[in-house]
Design a protein around this motif. Structure first.
Motif, PDB file in Angstrom:
ATOM      1  N   THR A 168      28.190 -55.562  27.025  1.00 20.16           N
ATOM      2  CA  THR A 168      28.375 -54.129  26.805  1.00 20.16           C
ATOM      3  C   THR A 168      27.827 -53.641  25.465  1.00 20.16           C
ATOM      4  O   THR A 168      28.028 -52.480  25.116  1.00 20.16           O
ATOM      5  CB  THR A 168      29.876 -53.785  26.874  1.00 20.16           C
ATOM      6  OG1 THR A 168      30.559 -54.612  25.931  1.00 20.16           O
ATOM      7  CG2 THR A 168      30.445 -54.032  28.265  1.00 20.16           C
ATOM      8  N   SER A 169      27.132 -54.518  24.727  1.00 17.45           N
ATOM      9  CA  SER A 169      26.682 -54.118  23.380  1.00 17.45           C
ATOM     10  C   SER A 169      25.759 -52.895  23.415  1.00 17.45           C
ATOM     11  O   SER A 169      25.933 -51.967  22.631  1.00 17.45           O
ATOM     12  CB  SER A 169      25.977 -55.288  22.688  1.00 17.45           C
ATOM     13  OG  SER A 169      26.903 -56.293  22.356  1.00 17.45           O
ATOM     14  N   ALA A 170      24.784 -52.902  24.332  1.00 16.58           N
ATOM     15  CA  ALA A 170      23.827 -51.787  24.390  1.00 16.58           C
ATOM     16  C   ALA A 170      24.545 -50.489  24.758  1.00 16.58           C
ATOM     17  O   ALA A 170      24.268 -49.428  24.179  1.00 16.58           O
ATOM     18  CB  ALA A 170      22.715 -52.082  25.389  1.00 16.58           C
ATOM     19  N   ARG A 171      25.484 -50.580  25.701  1.00 16.20           N
ATOM     20  CA  ARG A 171      26.235 -49.380  26.101  1.00 16.20           C
ATOM     21  C   ARG A 171      27.109 -48.862  24.962  1.00 16.20           C
ATOM     22  O   ARG A 171      27.270 -47.655  24.791  1.00 16.20           O
ATOM     23  CB  ARG A 171      27.102 -49.674  27.337  1.00 16.20           C
ATOM     24  CG  ARG A 171      26.400 -49.281  28.640  1.00 16.20           C
ATOM     25  CD  ARG A 171      27.355 -49.365  29.804  1.00 16.20           C
ATOM     26  NE  ARG A 171      27.624 -50.746  30.163  1.00 16.20           N
ATOM     27  CZ  ARG A 171      28.785 -51.169  30.683  1.00 16.20           C
ATOM     28  NH1 ARG A 171      29.774 -50.317  30.887  1.00 16.20           N
ATOM     29  NH2 ARG A 171      28.933 -52.434  31.004  1.00 16.20           N
ATOM     30  N   ALA A 172      27.664 -49.785  24.195  1.00 12.55           N
ATOM     31  CA  ALA A 172      28.506 -49.392  23.054  1.00 12.55           C
ATOM     32  C   ALA A 172      27.671 -48.624  22.026  1.00 12.55           C
ATOM     33  O   ALA A 172      28.106 -47.596  21.508  1.00 12.55           O
ATOM     34  CB  ALA A 172      29.142 -50.619  22.419  1.00 12.55           C
ATOM     35  N   VAL A 173      26.461 -49.116  21.760  1.00 14.03           N
ATOM     36  CA  VAL A 173      25.570 -48.451  20.804  1.00 14.03           C
ATOM     37  C   VAL A 173      25.229 -47.053  21.306  1.00 14.03           C
ATOM     38  O   VAL A 173      25.294 -46.066  20.558  1.00 14.03           O
ATOM     39  CB  VAL A 173      24.284 -49.286  20.574  1.00 14.03           C
ATOM     40  CG1 VAL A 173      23.263 -48.509  19.748  1.00 14.03           C
ATOM     41  CG2 VAL A 173      24.627 -50.629  19.910  1.00 14.03           C
ATOM     42  N   ALA A 174      24.901 -46.945  22.601  1.00 12.37           N
ATOM     43  CA  ALA A 174      24.553 -45.642  23.175  1.00 12.37           C
ATOM     44  C   ALA A 174      25.737 -44.675  23.073  1.00 12.37           C
ATOM     45  O   ALA A 174      25.561 -43.491  22.736  1.00 12.37           O
ATOM     46  CB  ALA A 174      24.129 -45.807  24.639  1.00 12.37           C
ATOM     47  N   ALA A 175      26.940 -45.172  23.343  1.00 11.46           N
ATOM     48  CA  ALA A 175      28.137 -44.316  23.278  1.00 11.46           C
ATOM     49  C   ALA A 175      28.377 -43.833  21.845  1.00 11.46           C
ATOM     50  O   ALA A 175      28.728 -42.668  21.624  1.00 11.46           O
ATOM     51  CB  ALA A 175      29.357 -45.075  23.798  1.00 11.46           C
TER      52      ALA A 175
END
Ligand code: ADP
Ligand code: MG
Length: 289
Positions: A168-175
């Motif tokens: 979920t790292s990429a999604r966390a950055v986007a959020a």
């Protein structure tokens, strides 16, 4: 904040495994505009694996290298040992082991001086890296960490290690970006490898080649620029930076020191819980007004 707002926020967090240790942590989370994330063990799983051993000028001497790494507690060392054991490499005894934080390790094996670590370590030992430079660049361009091995001052191998990003790292950055928050990667790994992984995750600001003792100073730099900083980390070497940050955030799977130092603990070790924590903080602040 009203006690009720604090209680509601703390309770909301607890339900998701986002543990605010006190009211200040919750209130300050609302004001955070910069999230600094450690790479290894925070954005990545922290379980590196050897993907390639490239010999430089003959035998890579994995037996000697593994003998040094057996004495080290570094996650990269554990990966090297696992790899050597899987290959059935002979076990040798290391003497005069020396751990060099942020650099690597050295020891004497079979009367030979063996060093395993990054470019900084090799440069400090006066090892000529010209033959290994292009190999290192190739390994780093794949987002892998390149570790050098030297025997009696001569480079014998470049070892490539991969540590997969958390799901979920990429999604966390986007959020976080959607929340208007700047995301910074802070790592002791080399610039090329860090840049590559940052690009995969959508992070545009990278501070790499940071010595273990210097992470807190980088957080303080950002604060001097007027940023309100949440620092997210898992390691012993992250603890001073967690303490320095406006909000210290520990990965639940991280070391005890990190968890004890943090203002906020992510029990699920899920980077997506960072934007969640900020949302809860902001909600609490709104209710206060
Ligand atoms: P991080 O902040 O990524 O956890 P460290 O500060 O612990 O990194 O280490 C920085 C770098 O030093 C590593 O990326 C590696 O290149 C090198 N290093 C440190 N210890 C070792 C070791 N035992 N074996 C090989 N390389 C090491
Ligand atoms: Mg880490």
């Amino acid at each position: 904040a009203t006690p009720t707002a604090i209680m509601v926020g703390t309770g909301l967090g607890a339900k998701r495994g986002v543990l605010f240790k006190n009211a200040t942590a919750l209130e300050t989370s609302a004001k955070v505009n910069t999230v600094v994330m450690d790479k290894t063990g925070t954005l990545t799983r922290g379980e590196p694996e050897v993907t390639q051993v490239i010999a430089v000028g003959g035998d890579p001497h994995l037996d000697l290298v593994a003998a040094v790494e057996r004495e080290s507690e570094h996650p990269l060392a554990a990966a090297v040992v696992t790899h050597a054991d899987a290959l059935g490499v002979a076990t040798r005894k290391a003497a005069e082991f020396r751990n060099v934080p942020g650099h690597g390790a050295t020891a004497v094996v079979d009367g030979l001086d063996v060093a395993v670590g990054n470019r900084r370590l090799m440069e400090s030992l006066g090892v000529d890296l010209s033959a290994a430079g292009p190999i290192r660049e190739r390994v780093a361009a794949q987002g892998q960490t390149a570790v050098f091995a030297a025997v009696d001052g001569r480079i014998v191998a470049v070892i490539g290690l991969a540590d997969a990003p958390r799901e979920t790292s990429a999604r966390a950055v986007a959020a976080l970006h959607d929340q208007g928050v700047q995301v910074v990667m802070l790592t002791g790994d080399n610039q090329a490898t860090a840049q590559r992984i940052a690009a995969q995750l959508g992070i545009d600001t990278v501070i790499a080649d940071v010595l273990p003792g210097d992470k807190a100073a980088h957080v303080a730099d950002l604060q001097r620029q007027g940023r309100v900083v949440a620092m997210v980390g898992d390691g012993v070497n992250d603890a001073p930076a967690l303490a320095q940050a406006d909000v210290g955030v520990a990965i639940g799977a991280g070391t005890d020191v990190a968890i004890e130092t943090a203002d906020l603990v992510l029990m699920r070790s899920d980077p997506l819980d960072v934007p969640t924590a900020l949302t809860i903080g902001r909600g609490t602040l709104r209710k206060m007004r």
